[in-house]
Design a protein around this motif. Sequence first.
Motif, PDB file in Angstrom:
ATOM      1  N   ARG A  91       1.019  -1.250  -0.018  1.00 36.35           N
ATOM      2  CA  ARG A  91      -0.117  -0.018   0.005  1.00 36.35           C
ATOM      3  C   ARG A  91       0.797   1.301   0.057  1.00 36.35           C
ATOM      4  NH1 ARG A  91      -5.496   0.702   2.092  1.00 36.35           N
ATOM      5  NH2 ARG A  91      -6.095   2.780   1.274  1.00 36.35           N
ATOM      6  N   LYS A  94       2.175   1.660  -3.436  1.00 32.31           N
ATOM      7  CA  LYS A  94       1.273   2.037  -4.599  1.00 32.31           C
ATOM      8  C   LYS A  94       0.947   3.516  -4.178  1.00 32.31           C
ATOM      9  CE  LYS A  94      -3.260   1.402  -6.275  1.00 32.31           C
ATOM     10  NZ  LYS A  94      -4.184   0.373  -6.660  1.00 32.31           N
ATOM     11  N   GLU A  95       0.894   4.157  -3.011  1.00 32.90           N
ATOM     12  CA  GLU A  95       0.720   5.447  -2.710  1.00 32.90           C
ATOM     13  C   GLU A  95       1.990   6.210  -2.789  1.00 32.90           C
ATOM     14  OE1 GLU A  95      -2.508   6.396  -2.103  1.00 32.90           O
ATOM     15  OE2 GLU A  95      -3.163   4.406  -2.584  1.00 32.90           O
ATOM     16  N   ASN A 112       8.424   1.248 -10.106  1.00 31.00           N
ATOM     17  CA  ASN A 112       7.925   2.505 -10.629  1.00 31.00           C
ATOM     18  C   ASN A 112       8.712   3.556 -11.190  1.00 31.00           C
ATOM     19  OD1 ASN A 112       5.289   3.530 -11.477  1.00 31.00           O
ATOM     20  ND2 ASN A 112       5.050   4.533  -9.775  1.00 31.00           N
ATOM     21  N   ALA A 155      -1.821  -3.992 -10.083  1.00 34.99           N
ATOM     22  CA  ALA A 155      -2.572  -2.900  -9.402  1.00 34.99           C
ATOM     23  C   ALA A 155      -2.399  -2.673  -7.845  1.00 34.99           C
ATOM     24  CB  ALA A 155      -4.078  -3.161  -9.654  1.00 34.99           C
ATOM     25  N   LYS A 158       0.971  -0.129  -8.065  1.00 31.31           N
ATOM     26  CA  LYS A 158       0.868   1.255  -9.061  1.00 31.31           C
ATOM     27  C   LYS A 158      -0.495   1.125  -9.597  1.00 31.31           C
ATOM     28  CE  LYS A 158       3.737   0.650 -12.687  1.00 31.31           C
ATOM     29  NZ  LYS A 158       4.933   0.096 -13.329  1.00 31.31           N
ATOM     30  N   TYR A 159      -0.720   2.560  -9.623  1.00 27.85           N
ATOM     31  CA  TYR A 159      -1.931   3.149 -10.667  1.00 27.85           C
ATOM     32  C   TYR A 159      -1.703   2.797 -11.874  1.00 27.85           C
ATOM     33  CZ  TYR A 159      -3.737   4.800  -6.166  1.00 27.85           C
ATOM     34  OH  TYR A 159      -4.195   4.942  -4.747  1.00 27.85           O
ATOM     35  N   PRO A 160      -2.730   2.916 -12.738  1.00 26.46           N
ATOM     36  CA  PRO A 160      -2.679   2.690 -14.193  1.00 26.46           C
ATOM     37  C   PRO A 160      -1.810   3.902 -14.588  1.00 26.46           C
ATOM     38  CG  PRO A 160      -4.891   2.521 -13.483  1.00 26.46           C
ATOM     39  CD  PRO A 160      -4.218   2.872 -12.393  1.00 26.46           C
ATOM     40  N   THR A 187      -5.141  10.740 -17.971  1.00 27.92           N
ATOM     41  CA  THR A 187      -4.917   9.628 -17.395  1.00 27.92           C
ATOM     42  C   THR A 187      -6.094   8.426 -18.075  1.00 27.92           C
ATOM     43  OG1 THR A 187      -4.812  10.573 -15.062  1.00 27.92           O
ATOM     44  CG2 THR A 187      -5.419   8.094 -15.093  1.00 27.92           C
TER      45      THR A 187
END
Length: 189
Positions: A91, A94-95, A112, A155, A158-160, A187
């Motif tokens: 988490r 991803k954030e 990323n 997912a 990472k975000y799309p 996006t």
Amino acid sequence: VLRSLGIPTRVITNFNSAHDRNINLSIDQYIDISGKTLHLTEDSVWNFHVWNESWFIRRDLGSFYDGWQVLDATPQERSKGIYQCGPASTRAIKEGDVNLDYDSSFVFAAVNADCVTWIHHSNKRKERIYSDTRKIGKFISTKAVGTNSRVDVTANYKYPEVKEISFKITYSQYKNSLMDDRKILVTAV
């Protein structure tokens, strides 16, 4: 070992895995003005890298970071003086919470980082000439429970990715965009 203790654990494979030696969240490549590669960094991109995830409650970080945690049994870098990596919350990765303990910045870069090409001028000045924000962290996968199928867990990390859209503009708009060094991004929906 973690499974034998009753802790849910799975193997994760990350394709195009960045190895960010200086933790600047980018994989830097340097070339001279003739285009020859200069070996000024130890950053690299691996075809793939494998680590484990285990399910933990994170009392040290807060319940927001509970869930899957990255643990790398084959760390290539020292963390706090010893070879270790994790537990880094997926988490947090991803954030983009890269300032947390337990190597979240290193894992964030692995999935990323931006790949940046620089021209290194003779006067020690460098100039960014290219940046690829979508190369790293592809098809992050684990094995499905009870079958040999692949489960895509990208997912969770990472975000799309952002997609660049091209369209017709006037010459003056084009000239202004070059002067400002801006790109129009949207996006993906």
